[in-house]
Scaffold this active site. Structure first.
Site, mmCIF file in Angstrom:
data_model
loop_
_atom_site.group_PDB
_atom_site.id
_atom_site.type_symbol
_atom_site.label_atom_id
_atom_site.label_comp_id
_atom_site.label_asym_id
_atom_site.label_seq_id
_atom_site.Cartn_x
_atom_site.Cartn_y
_atom_site.Cartn_z
ATOM 1 N N GLY A 198 0.807 -1.218 0.000
ATOM 2 C CA GLY A 198 0.000 0.000 0.000
ATOM 3 C C GLY A 198 0.836 1.262 0.000
ATOM 4 O O GLY A 198 1.283 1.716 1.058
ATOM 5 N N THR A 257 0.045 3.905 -2.829
ATOM 6 C CA THR A 257 -0.840 4.902 -3.442
ATOM 7 C C THR A 257 -1.991 5.255 -2.511
ATOM 8 O O THR A 257 -2.535 4.395 -1.814
ATOM 9 C CB THR A 257 -1.408 4.328 -4.762
ATOM 10 O OG1 THR A 257 -0.316 3.969 -5.607
ATOM 11 C CG2 THR A 257 -2.297 5.333 -5.472
ATOM 12 N N TRP A 259 -6.355 1.577 -4.663
ATOM 13 C CA TRP A 259 -5.905 0.842 -5.847
ATOM 14 C C TRP A 259 -4.848 -0.202 -5.475
ATOM 15 O O TRP A 259 -3.824 -0.308 -6.153
ATOM 16 C CB TRP A 259 -5.309 1.787 -6.915
ATOM 17 C CG TRP A 259 -6.294 2.728 -7.500
ATOM 18 C CD1 TRP A 259 -6.377 4.073 -7.280
ATOM 19 C CD2 TRP A 259 -7.363 2.403 -8.406
ATOM 20 N NE1 TRP A 259 -7.424 4.598 -7.982
ATOM 21 C CE2 TRP A 259 -8.036 3.602 -8.693
ATOM 22 C CE3 TRP A 259 -7.814 1.212 -8.987
ATOM 23 C CZ2 TRP A 259 -9.150 3.644 -9.535
ATOM 24 C CZ3 TRP A 259 -8.901 1.255 -9.830
ATOM 25 C CH2 TRP A 259 -9.556 2.463 -10.099
ATOM 26 N N ALA A 319 9.443 -4.578 -9.261
ATOM 27 C CA ALA A 319 8.178 -4.866 -9.945
ATOM 28 C C ALA A 319 8.179 -4.269 -11.354
ATOM 29 O O ALA A 319 7.693 -4.887 -12.309
ATOM 30 C CB ALA A 319 7.021 -4.326 -9.130
ATOM 31 N N ARG A 350 -8.672 -15.564 -42.141
ATOM 32 C CA ARG A 350 -9.832 -14.706 -42.410
ATOM 33 C C ARG A 350 -9.767 -14.168 -43.837
ATOM 34 O O ARG A 350 -8.779 -13.524 -44.229
ATOM 35 C CB ARG A 350 -9.816 -13.533 -41.416
ATOM 36 C CG ARG A 350 -10.815 -12.432 -41.697
ATOM 37 C CD ARG A 350 -12.228 -12.853 -41.326
ATOM 38 N NE ARG A 350 -13.181 -11.773 -41.569
ATOM 39 C CZ ARG A 350 -14.480 -11.923 -41.438
ATOM 40 N NH1 ARG A 350 -14.988 -13.094 -41.080
ATOM 41 N NH2 ARG A 350 -15.298 -10.912 -41.655
ATOM 42 N N GLN A 392 -1.048 -6.060 -48.525
ATOM 43 C CA GLN A 392 0.207 -5.400 -48.124
ATOM 44 C C GLN A 392 0.023 -4.530 -46.886
ATOM 45 O O GLN A 392 0.912 -4.436 -46.032
ATOM 46 C CB GLN A 392 0.759 -4.562 -49.283
ATOM 47 C CG GLN A 392 1.265 -5.447 -50.418
ATOM 48 C CD GLN A 392 1.870 -4.643 -51.557
ATOM 49 O OE1 GLN A 392 1.986 -3.432 -51.486
ATOM 50 N NE2 GLN A 392 2.243 -5.318 -52.616
ATOM 51 N N GLU A 446 2.703 1.409 -11.398
ATOM 52 C CA GLU A 446 4.165 1.312 -11.310
ATOM 53 C C GLU A 446 4.865 2.474 -12.000
ATOM 54 O O GLU A 446 5.915 2.293 -12.617
ATOM 55 C CB GLU A 446 4.641 -0.018 -11.911
ATOM 56 C CG GLU A 446 4.290 -1.221 -11.082
ATOM 57 C CD GLU A 446 5.093 -1.285 -9.800
ATOM 58 O OE1 GLU A 446 5.969 -0.428 -9.582
ATOM 59 O OE2 GLU A 446 4.822 -2.191 -9.004
#
Ligand code: TGC
Ligand code: FAD
Length: 391
Positions: free
Chosen positions: A137, A139, A169, A249, A275, A286, A370
């Site tokens: 924690g 933020t 968050w 991280a 497809r 192209q 981050e």
């Protein structure tokens, strides 16, 4: 006529830059992702409530949690092996890589680097095994890019600490057993280990996310939370300690973002060769080939950058601003690849039957957390000019 085909990461024979051990780790994690994550992750994303505990145990059993750390049940793997692990996990879903990043590179790393011997013994072996889940924690609702202005406070009361504040968050928070909480004290910013549940702590899930839905994200409100002196991480002094965990991280994200991009590109090439429009595969046009070639060039350049940073880390030469170069470039390019792939799939690009849109919306979070692109740009700018443009 159909000529011979090569995968986007095989084009430059990048595998030849990896050791046998590194390839073995990569293949192991890819198998785990194929068997236990990929078949289910679209449903976890749709439901927004992934089985984090079960996943943590699986990753822990395979030795993938805190794998860069040594001792205390951790694998002591190289930075490159850890990076490849992040890449394979994020090829399945950014949320799954986030679970491993926050557990290993943020929560476990903070304890491993700054904790007392007792704290390490108490938490790390169970966290490495995935039995205990951690969160980090930093933020707050009003302080994201600028954590140095945090208002969460820890004050002394006799032998205890009393914490008050709001962390927002926070990945893994809704399921976590322990939170590393950063708070302002009379001696500057310090880190605390808060077992969950603890009286005075309220954790709520953020459920209206449109991104990273295969990850548990929450808010942690601390209201006069009383903790013993032993809750303090003794070595974590100043904002610098919190930021040092982010380097770990962020390094994983440099690799992880490439995994999401690779999955988008491989999916899209398969789609485009089958497809048909105007009587021929759309891969034969192209304009489509130019897009596929450009994306492959960026993916392969991103891989070379990630590998370079990994080799620097493994020889103790990785500096924070180097990680900023990697995070800025690889997440930005991964997001651009995901968006382009989405368009090549046409209407199917927005369908949950394909992973592309899920990766694209996940990468929107990865771009922000981050350290946003702007923050990493300013870190690089500061290093180039010697001038800080943050304020
Ligand atoms: P500033 O004065 O520049 O720095 C304060 C002290 O910290 C040192 N430092 C670092 N040390 C190690 N690693 C780093 N990356 C460092 N960056 C700075 C610096 O040398 C200084 O040391 P000292 O000895 O002088 O005290 O601090 P500032 O307040 O101006 O801020 C700088 C800035 C903007 C770069 C920093 O605040 C920052 O990086 N902001 C972004 C915040 C952020 O990234 N938050 C992430 C939260 S965690 C998360 O998002 C998890 S997402 C889930 C997942 O990973 O999957
Ligand atoms: P703000 O800081 O408000 O930024 C808003 C915008 O302003 C951005 O574009 C930013 O780049 C820009 N900006 C800000 N300052 C400057 C400047 N000086 N110059 C130019 N532009 C600027 N945090 C944790 O502590 N632990 C977690 O586990 C964690 N997990 C997360 C999981 C998810 C899914 C998400 C989305 C976020 C998570 N975060 C976590 C929070 C994340 O680190 C922050 O969102 C991030 O640091 C940005 O802060 P903010 O959202 O408050 O945006």
């Amino acid at each position: 006529m159909m000529a011979e085909r090569t995968g986007p990461l095989q084009l430059l024979d990048l595998d030849s830059l990896l050791s046998e051990d590194e390839r073995a780790v990569r293949d192991l994690v890819r198998r785990i992702a194929d068997d236990t994550i990929r078949p289910y992750v679209a449903d976890w994303f749709a439901g927004g409530d992934p089985p984090v505990r079960e996943l943590a145990r699986q990753l822990g059993t395979a030795g993938l949690l805190g794998m860069r750390l040594s001792g205390y049940g951790c694998a002591g793997a190289s930075a490159v092996a850890y990076g490849l692990t992040c890449m394979e996990l994020e090829a399945a879903d950014s949320g799954v890589r986030s679970l491993a990043s926050v557990q290993g590179s943020l929560a476990m790393y903070a304890i491993w680097r700054y904790g007392s011997e007792e704290q390490k013994q108490e938490w790390l072996p169970r966290m490495a095994a995935g039995e205990v889940i951690g969160c980090f924690g930093l933020t707050e609702p009003d302080h994201g890019s600028d954590p140095g202005s945090m208002t969460t406070r820890a004050r002394r009361d006799g032998a205890d600490w009393v914490l008050t504040g709001d962390k927002m968050w926070i990945t893994n928070a809704p399921v976590a057993d322990v939170a590393v909480i950063w708070a302002r004290t009379d001696q500057g910013i310090r880190g605390f280990l808060v077992p969950l549940p603890t009286p005075g702590v309220t954790v709520s899930r953020i459920s209206d996310k449109l991104s990273l839905r295969a990850s548990a994200t929450g808010e942690i409100v601390l209201d006069d939370v009383r903790l013993p002196q032993e809750a303090l991480l003794p070595g974590a002094e100043g904002l610098k300690a919190a930021l040092s965990c982010l380097n770990e991280a962020r390094y994983g994200i440099v690799w992880g973002a490439l995994g999401a991009a690779r999955d988008c590109l491989e999916t899209t090439i398969e789609y485009a060769v089958t497809r048909e429009q105007f009587g021929r595969p759309i891969a034969g046009f192209q304009l489509t080939q130019a897009k596929l070639a450009d994306m492959t060039v960026e993916l392969d350049k991103g891989f070379l950058l990630a590998l370079h940073l990994g080799r620097l880390a493994d020889t103790g030469r990785l500096r924070p601003e180097m990680v900023s170069v990697g995070k800025l470039n690889n997440v930005r390019e991964a997001l651009a690849i995901a968006r382009e792939c989405r368009a090549i799939l046409g209407a199917n690009g927005i369908s949950g039957a394909y992973p592309v849109m899920r990766h694209a919306v996940n990468l929107e979070s990865v771009l922000t957390y981050e350290g946003t692109s702007e923050i990493h740009t300013l870190v690089i700018g500061q290093r180039l000019t010697g001038l800080s443009a943050f304020t």
